[in-house]
Write a protein that holds these residues in place. Structure first.
Motif, PDB file in Angstrom:
ATOM      1  N   ASN A 264       0.826  -1.215   0.000  1.00 36.85           N
ATOM      2  CA  ASN A 264       0.000   0.000   0.000  1.00 36.85           C
ATOM      3  C   ASN A 264       0.867   1.275   0.000  1.00 36.85           C
ATOM      4  O   ASN A 264       0.549   2.255   0.673  1.00 36.85           O
ATOM      5  N   GLY A 265       1.971   1.192  -0.739  1.00 38.58           N
ATOM      6  CA  GLY A 265       2.801   2.383  -0.930  1.00 38.58           C
ATOM      7  C   GLY A 265       3.934   2.552   0.073  1.00 38.58           C
ATOM      8  O   GLY A 265       4.702   3.507  -0.022  1.00 38.58           O
ATOM      9  N   PRO A 299      -3.627  -4.446  -2.043  1.00 37.58           N
ATOM     10  CA  PRO A 299      -2.901  -4.073  -0.834  1.00 37.58           C
ATOM     11  C   PRO A 299      -3.181  -5.115   0.252  1.00 37.58           C
ATOM     12  O   PRO A 299      -4.329  -5.520   0.443  1.00 37.58           O
ATOM     13  N   ALA A 300      -2.116  -5.564   0.940  1.00 33.06           N
ATOM     14  CA  ALA A 300      -2.277  -6.593   1.974  1.00 33.06           C
ATOM     15  C   ALA A 300      -3.123  -6.044   3.112  1.00 33.06           C
ATOM     16  O   ALA A 300      -2.997  -4.874   3.468  1.00 33.06           O
ATOM     17  N   LYS A 301      -3.953  -6.895   3.703  1.00 31.69           N
ATOM     18  CA  LYS A 301      -4.851  -6.364   4.740  1.00 31.69           C
ATOM     19  C   LYS A 301      -4.062  -5.877   5.962  1.00 31.69           C
ATOM     20  O   LYS A 301      -4.481  -4.969   6.654  1.00 31.69           O
ATOM     21  N   GLU A 302      -2.861  -6.469   6.172  1.00 34.37           N
ATOM     22  CA  GLU A 302      -2.011  -6.004   7.275  1.00 34.37           C
ATOM     23  C   GLU A 302      -1.489  -4.576   7.055  1.00 34.37           C
ATOM     24  O   GLU A 302      -1.015  -3.928   7.983  1.00 34.37           O
ATOM     25  N   MET A 303      -1.527  -4.111   5.796  1.00 27.78           N
ATOM     26  CA  MET A 303      -0.974  -2.792   5.478  1.00 27.78           C
ATOM     27  C   MET A 303      -2.063  -1.722   5.438  1.00 27.78           C
ATOM     28  O   MET A 303      -1.805  -0.570   5.090  1.00 27.78           O
ATOM     29  N   VAL A 304      -3.288  -2.136   5.724  1.00 27.71           N
ATOM     30  CA  VAL A 304      -4.425  -1.239   5.543  1.00 27.71           C
ATOM     31  C   VAL A 304      -5.175  -1.128   6.866  1.00 27.71           C
ATOM     32  O   VAL A 304      -5.371  -2.119   7.559  1.00 27.71           O
ATOM     33  N   PRO A 310      -6.847   1.655   1.686  1.00 26.06           N
ATOM     34  CA  PRO A 310      -6.144   1.200   0.484  1.00 26.06           C
ATOM     35  C   PRO A 310      -5.986   2.339  -0.528  1.00 26.06           C
ATOM     36  O   PRO A 310      -6.931   3.066  -0.820  1.00 26.06           O
ATOM     37  N   VAL A 311      -4.775   2.485  -1.019  1.00 29.04           N
ATOM     38  CA  VAL A 311      -4.483   3.519  -2.017  1.00 29.04           C
ATOM     39  C   VAL A 311      -4.646   2.948  -3.423  1.00 29.04           C
ATOM     40  O   VAL A 311      -4.897   3.654  -4.379  1.00 29.04           O
ATOM     41  N   TYR A 312      -4.462   1.605  -3.534  1.00 27.19           N
ATOM     42  CA  TYR A 312      -4.491   0.984  -4.857  1.00 27.19           C
ATOM     43  C   TYR A 312      -5.650   0.018  -5.002  1.00 27.19           C
ATOM     44  O   TYR A 312      -6.087  -0.603  -4.040  1.00 27.19           O
ATOM     45  N   LYS A 313      -6.075  -0.111  -6.253  1.00 24.74           N
ATOM     46  CA  LYS A 313      -7.147  -1.052  -6.603  1.00 24.74           C
ATOM     47  C   LYS A 313      -6.630  -2.487  -6.561  1.00 24.74           C
ATOM     48  O   LYS A 313      -5.425  -2.710  -6.545  1.00 24.74           O
ATOM     49  N   ILE A 340      -6.773   4.359  -6.285  1.00 26.63           N
ATOM     50  CA  ILE A 340      -8.171   4.608  -5.969  1.00 26.63           C
ATOM     51  C   ILE A 340      -8.315   6.132  -5.903  1.00 26.63           C
ATOM     52  O   ILE A 340      -7.603   6.773  -5.119  1.00 26.63           O
ATOM     53  N   SER A 341      -9.176   6.667  -6.724  1.00 28.46           N
ATOM     54  CA  SER A 341      -9.228   8.146  -6.766  1.00 28.46           C
ATOM     55  C   SER A 341     -10.086   8.684  -5.610  1.00 28.46           C
ATOM     56  O   SER A 341     -10.904   7.983  -5.037  1.00 28.46           O
TER      57      SER A 341
END
Ligand code: OGA
Ligand code: NI
Length: 342
Positions: A264-265, A299-304, A310-313, A340-341
């Motif tokens: 997630n970046g 994005p991994a759920k641990e990173m969110v 989540p920043v990405y689709k 994700i806009s």
């Protein structure tokens, strides 16, 4: 075949199809002081357990700050690295007739020798030849590799197994450091093709007019690069290009788009390019660990969490590849397409 740069010709001028428009030429300051972090892997996969936490800390710091670093003492022998460089150079130094058997312009084919890049078909050409091969598992791919020079198959078979092992070790350290589920990167995310790009950049009479590779980020999970003694790789860092100075027997490691999206970046797929030089041919070998084509990436759920949505689709890897190609591998455009806009 006429498109191949390494065809025995010594170039006195740059043919016009290689001349970049002024805005795309090598410009901007190249930092003379910033160096990529160098991490000592303490012997590779079987490093001492007590060193593990410290190593993980070094990786995450380097990964977050640069997205690129060099590793030494990674366990792949000097002899094997030297042999791999040598057979690659021997391949590109073969006669035009010998290389013709492997030359192919069909971008849908994996194993082939070609020139320039696979993206931006109608744009200017880039000053590089490339032998691209699917290398893993060895037993399933080896018969498709060039049968010349004589030692290529034997050396590559050994090299790719060890290079992949180093990559998987790094992924397991990253996994642990980020608090992802054990084995997160094993299975689908790393069980696709292991591709190798053997890159050859011949001397270029006017390096200011050309590039070996345009600025891009890699499409895969993680990349391991072996470069010889000649400098040419540059990395974008805080708005400036930084040289990845060759270090003997080191691998340069960088994260591909998939690792940026999964984390997630937190880890970035940093933009890089290859410049040309007039003095000497440069050879490099990039090993790309790829997810399986049908693998589901998100994005991994641990990173969110609530503060870090989540920043990405999410997507299927093969769809990513198609869009990456359509967007000519330009980092901002590729990342924009998967953000994700709002
Ligand atoms: C690549 C790449 C850099 C180099 O093959 O994707 O970035 O130094 N290569 O050849
Ligand atoms: Ni690259």
């Amino acid at each position: 075949m006429d498109n191949l740069l390494s065809n025995g010709e010594v170039y006195q001028t740059v043919p016009k199809q290689f001349i970049l428009p002024p805005e795309n030429r090598v410009s901007g300051e190249v930092s003379s002081t910033v160096r990529l972090p160098v991490i000592d892997l303490r012997g590779g996969p079987h490093c001492h357990v007590e060193d593990r936490d410290q190593l993980i800390g070094e990786f995450l710091r380097a990964g977050k700050e640069f997205g690129f670093f060099q590793v030494i003492n990674h366990g792949v022998s000097e002899q094997l690295m030297a042999d791999m460089m040598r057979v690659t150079e021997e391949f590109f130094n073969m006669s035009k007739e010998d290389k013709a058997a492997y030359y192919c312009e069909d971008t849908s084919k994996t194993n082939r020798l070609f020139s320039s890049t696979i993206y931006g078909k109608d744009g200017p050409r880039y000053w590089r030849d490339c032998l691209k091969l699917a290398c893993y598992p060895v037993a399933e791919t080896i018969n498709e590799w060039p049968d010349k020079p004589a030692k290529l198959r034997e050396v590559l078979a050994k090299f790719i197994v060890e290079a992949r092992e180093v990559s998987m070790t790094l992924l397991s350290l990253i996994c642990e450091g980020l608090g992802l589920k054990k084995g997160y990167f094993e299975g689908d995310l790393s069980s696709g093709q292991v591709l190798i790009n053997a890159n050859y950049y011949p001397p270029c009479p006017e390096p200011d007019l050309t590039l070996g590779l345009p600025p891009h980020s890699d499409r895969n999970l993680i990349t391991l690069l072996l470069q010889g003694a000649i400098s040419g790789l540059q990395i974008m860092h805080q708005g400036k290009w930084v040289r990845a100075e060759p270090i003997q027997n080191a691998f340069v490691i960088n994260f591909g788009h998939q690792l940026e999206i999964i984390t997630n970046g937190v880890l970035k797929s940093v933009e890089h390019r290859a410049i040309t030089n007039s003095g000497a041919a440069r050879t490099s070998l990039a090993v790309f660990i790829m997810p399986a084509m049908e693998s589901f990436i998100s994005p991994a759920k641990e990173m969110v969490n609530e503060e870090n949505p989540p920043v990405y689709k999410s997507f299927v890897f093969k769809d990513f590849l198609r869009i990456y190609m359509d967007l000519s591998a330009k980092r901002v455009d590729v990342m924009e397409a998967f953000k994700i806009s709002g």
